[in-house]
Write a protein that holds these residues in place. Structure first.
Motif, PDB file in Angstrom:
ATOM      1  N   VAL A  44       0.870  -1.224   0.157  1.00 26.94           N
ATOM      2  CA  VAL A  44       0.019   0.088  -0.083  1.00 26.94           C
ATOM      3  C   VAL A  44       0.936   1.315  -0.148  1.00 26.94           C
ATOM      4  CG1 VAL A  44      -1.660   1.212   1.337  1.00 26.94           C
ATOM      5  CG2 VAL A  44      -1.894  -1.077   1.412  1.00 26.94           C
ATOM      6  N   LEU A  78      -7.037   6.176  -2.152  1.00 28.83           N
ATOM      7  CA  LEU A  78      -6.598   4.865  -1.771  1.00 28.83           C
ATOM      8  C   LEU A  78      -6.341   4.724  -0.280  1.00 28.83           C
ATOM      9  CD1 LEU A  78      -5.462   1.984  -2.609  1.00 28.83           C
ATOM     10  CD2 LEU A  78      -3.229   2.956  -2.396  1.00 28.83           C
ATOM     11  N   ASN A  79      -5.805   5.901   0.420  1.00 32.45           N
ATOM     12  CA  ASN A  79      -5.837   5.896   1.777  1.00 32.45           C
ATOM     13  C   ASN A  79      -7.069   6.366   2.417  1.00 32.45           C
ATOM     14  OD1 ASN A  79      -2.653   5.845   2.829  1.00 32.45           O
ATOM     15  ND2 ASN A  79      -2.585   6.601   0.849  1.00 32.45           N
ATOM     16  N   THR A 121      -9.633   5.472   1.772  1.00 35.91           N
ATOM     17  CA  THR A 121     -10.454   4.095   1.780  1.00 35.91           C
ATOM     18  C   THR A 121     -10.005   3.408   2.859  1.00 35.91           C
ATOM     19  OG1 THR A 121     -10.980   3.970  -0.604  1.00 35.91           O
ATOM     20  CG2 THR A 121     -11.084   2.213   0.537  1.00 35.91           C
ATOM     21  N   ARG A 122      -9.017   3.016   2.980  1.00 32.11           N
ATOM     22  CA  ARG A 122      -7.944   2.561   3.833  1.00 32.11           C
ATOM     23  C   ARG A 122      -8.262   2.791   5.358  1.00 32.11           C
ATOM     24  NH1 ARG A 122      -3.011   1.639   6.710  1.00 32.11           N
ATOM     25  NH2 ARG A 122      -2.326   3.556   6.026  1.00 32.11           N
ATOM     26  N   LEU A 146     -12.485   2.077   6.082  1.00 37.08           N
ATOM     27  CA  LEU A 146     -12.133   0.447   6.574  1.00 37.08           C
ATOM     28  C   LEU A 146     -11.623   0.595   8.113  1.00 37.08           C
ATOM     29  CD1 LEU A 146     -10.598  -1.401   3.766  1.00 37.08           C
ATOM     30  CD2 LEU A 146     -13.072  -1.752   4.730  1.00 37.08           C
ATOM     31  N   THR A 173      -7.483  -4.340   7.855  1.00 35.76           N
ATOM     32  CA  THR A 173      -7.431  -3.401   7.053  1.00 35.76           C
ATOM     33  C   THR A 173      -6.393  -3.446   5.972  1.00 35.76           C
ATOM     34  OG1 THR A 173      -8.811  -1.974   8.674  1.00 35.76           O
ATOM     35  CG2 THR A 173      -7.529  -0.988   6.568  1.00 35.76           C
ATOM     36  N   ASN A 174      -5.161  -3.783   6.459  1.00 43.29           N
ATOM     37  CA  ASN A 174      -3.835  -3.836   5.740  1.00 43.29           C
ATOM     38  C   ASN A 174      -3.834  -5.001   4.946  1.00 43.29           C
ATOM     39  OD1 ASN A 174      -2.846  -1.328   7.010  1.00 43.29           O
ATOM     40  ND2 ASN A 174      -1.589  -2.480   8.572  1.00 43.29           N
ATOM     41  N   LEU A 182      -6.604  -6.443   3.479  1.00 45.32           N
ATOM     42  CA  LEU A 182      -7.552  -6.116   2.333  1.00 45.32           C
ATOM     43  C   LEU A 182      -6.908  -5.111   1.263  1.00 45.32           C
ATOM     44  CD1 LEU A 182     -10.676  -6.020   4.475  1.00 45.32           C
ATOM     45  CD2 LEU A 182     -10.114  -7.676   2.843  1.00 45.32           C
ATOM     46  N   MET A 183      -6.355  -4.077   1.897  1.00 49.59           N
ATOM     47  CA  MET A 183      -5.923  -2.876   0.937  1.00 49.59           C
ATOM     48  C   MET A 183      -4.687  -3.157   0.107  1.00 49.59           C
ATOM     49  SD  MET A 183      -8.196  -0.732   0.899  1.00 49.59           S
ATOM     50  CE  MET A 183      -7.345   0.387  -0.109  1.00 49.59           C
ATOM     51  N   VAL A 189      -6.106  -5.099  -2.817  1.00 50.01           N
ATOM     52  CA  VAL A 189      -6.284  -3.867  -3.732  1.00 50.01           C
ATOM     53  C   VAL A 189      -5.389  -3.111  -4.457  1.00 50.01           C
ATOM     54  CG1 VAL A 189      -7.668  -1.705  -3.866  1.00 50.01           C
ATOM     55  CG2 VAL A 189      -8.696  -3.616  -2.398  1.00 50.01           C
ATOM     56  N   SER A 190      -4.179  -2.860  -3.884  1.00 48.62           N
ATOM     57  CA  SER A 190      -3.272  -2.062  -4.314  1.00 48.62           C
ATOM     58  C   SER A 190      -2.379  -2.663  -5.352  1.00 48.62           C
ATOM     59  CB  SER A 190      -2.160  -1.673  -3.108  1.00 48.62           C
ATOM     60  OG  SER A 190      -2.381  -0.765  -2.027  1.00 48.62           O
TER      61      SER A 190
END
Length: 457
Positions: free
Chosen positions: A374, A393-394, A396-397, A401, A425-426, A428-429, A432-433
């Motif tokens: 991320v 992105l951040n 959302t994180r 979340l 959380t980390n 999941l992201m 995505v990243s």
């Protein structure tokens, strides 16, 4: 300023390694100094440790503004250097330095005037507020020094040479480590100053480092061109900076703000958990040091290659870096798991703090591989002139979340339930990243101020 460091031509892995190793050494020294701070402050007691922990969100907000400015500077300078517009780059750096000094000086004065209401809002009690005031008074006074130092280091990195910033950071850390015990506990005729001593030691270390940085930037490397006052040029350059700096600043500010909210949640349950969380954040910085060092190297690498018309090379470097940090951080969890209890007892002997911090070090780093992806991807988006995507992105994180999951965890499982929300959380992201990174591309030039359009006259 040319491609003598091979950012545009040499093998990607070798270039990033050569750039990252000095960054790694410099950041390790600084973060090691930060941990030494926490070690000595921990000897003053849990209240002092809690007081410094409360300062993290505020100091990180100001630092995030400077990091955002540095991101805008690094991206623009990288493209200017990649497209061989060296004189424009020097004038641009001059204008950015002036802008940074004005903004951070104004915010520092505001901070000095609002210490008590600000930290009271975060949940600090009356005793802790007195200690916070002792520390933050000197921190705010020296914040402009730190700002110019950080921006100057970003300028040096943008050239592709990461060794000078590393040496500058090391000089600051060494001075801080030497002065910390002397000023905190006293030595000979020097009276013990407690938290004030820790803040003064840090301020002096920044001043020493700025002296070294100024010599390199102004005299040895001649990276700055002092330009006559021209409001049209200044506004143009500031707008070019702001295109990246505004969303990058917001992106970096979200994290300390989220940490502040989490700290406020914890403070209403147990001040010992605040001390543990603040210490854990400092330790986390060391555990993610390779990620930060590589990210600092990757941004100018991508920017220069995009400026030189080599988008495929830029993307290849990004994907290679994401895979590397995921594997490395995942493997590093193994020794951390077995040494968590030992590390915890280095900083505190308070049973409650030991319990919370030990849990932090065992649970949260399980997702540092994902968090590393991320961080690297979000910072790289600035080099692609896509800072809004990085911001989203951040957001959302952290906002969509982390904070809702943290609140839910606190209700269901108390302090430990809240902390579990971080690795979830980390993870999941991180997924995505990586998916988004495989789709990233050079943006249309209409989406940003092109490097050669930065005004000079």
């Amino acid at each position: 300023m040319n491609d003598k460091h091979g950012l545009l031509t040499q093998p990607i892995g070798r270039v990033l390694l050569n750039m990252t190793l000095p960054n790694l050494l410099g950041i390790l020294t600084v973060l090691g100094s930060s941990l030494v701070d926490m070690f000595f402050i921990g000897k003053l007691g849990t209240e002092s440790l809690s007081a410094v922990s409360f300062t993290f969100p505020v100091t990180l907000v100001l630092s995030s503004i400077v990091i955002g400015i540095g991101a805008g500077l690094s991206t623009n300078l990288g493209r200017l250097i990649g497209s061989r517009n060296n004189h424009i780059a020097k004038v641009f750096l001059f204008d950015v330095m002036c802008f940074t000094l004005v903004i951070i000086a104004a915010l520092s004065l505001l901070g000095l005037a609002t210490i008590k209401p600000l930290f009271g809002l975060l949940g600090a009690n009356a005793t802790t507020l007195l200690l916070i005031n002792d520390y933050m008074f000197y921190w705010f006074l020296s914040a402009p020094i730190l700002a110019i130092l950080m921006v100057g280091n970003q300028a040096l990195r943008a050239t592709g040479d990461t060794r000078p910033p590393a040496k500058i950071m090391m000089s600051a850390a060494i001075v801080n480590v030497i002065l910390d015990p002397i000023l905190i506990f006293g030595f000979g005729p020097i009276a013990p100053l407690g938290l004030e001593g820790a803040a003064i030691a840090t301020s002096i270390s920044w001043l020493v480092a700025l002296s070294v940085s100024s010599y390199l930037i102004l005299i040895k490397r001649e990276l700055v061109a002092f330009a006559a006052f021209n409001w049209q040029r200044i506004l143009h350059n500031w707008r070019s900076l702001a295109h990246i700096a505004r969303p990058a600043t917001l992106m970096n500010m979200i994290n300390p703000i989220a940490n502040g909210v989490i700290m406020a949640m914890l403070a209403r349950v147990d001040h010992s958990s605040v001390a543990a969380f603040g210490t854990g954040i400092r330790i986390e910085s060391v555990l993610l040091i390779v990620v930060m060092a590589l990210s600092s190297s990757l941004t100018p690498f991508i920017a220069q290659n995009l400026g030189a018309g080599q988008p495929k090379r830029a993307k290849q470097a990004l994907l290679m870096s994401l895979k590397f940090v995921f594997v490395l951080q995942t493997l590093l969890y193994i020794p951390l798991y077995f040494s968590a209890n030992f590390i915890t007892h280095l900083f505190t002997s308070d049973p409650l703090v030991v319990d919370w911090l030990n849990f932090y070090l065992i649970v949260i780093p399980t997702a540092y591989g994902a968090l590393g992806m991320v961080i690297v991807f979000a910072n790289s988006l600035n080099a692609y002139h896509q800072p809004v995507r990085s911001l989203m992105l951040n957001l959302t994180r952290l906002i969509l979340l982390l904070l809702p999951l943290a609140a839910l965890g606190l209700v269901l499982g108390g302090v430990k339930g809240l902390l579990v929300a971080l690795p979830v959380t980390n993870m999941l992201m991180g997924i995505v990243s990586y998916i988004l990174a495989t789709k990233v591309a050079e943006p249309n030039k209409k989406q940003y101020h092109h490097a050669s359009d930065v005004a000079v006259e």
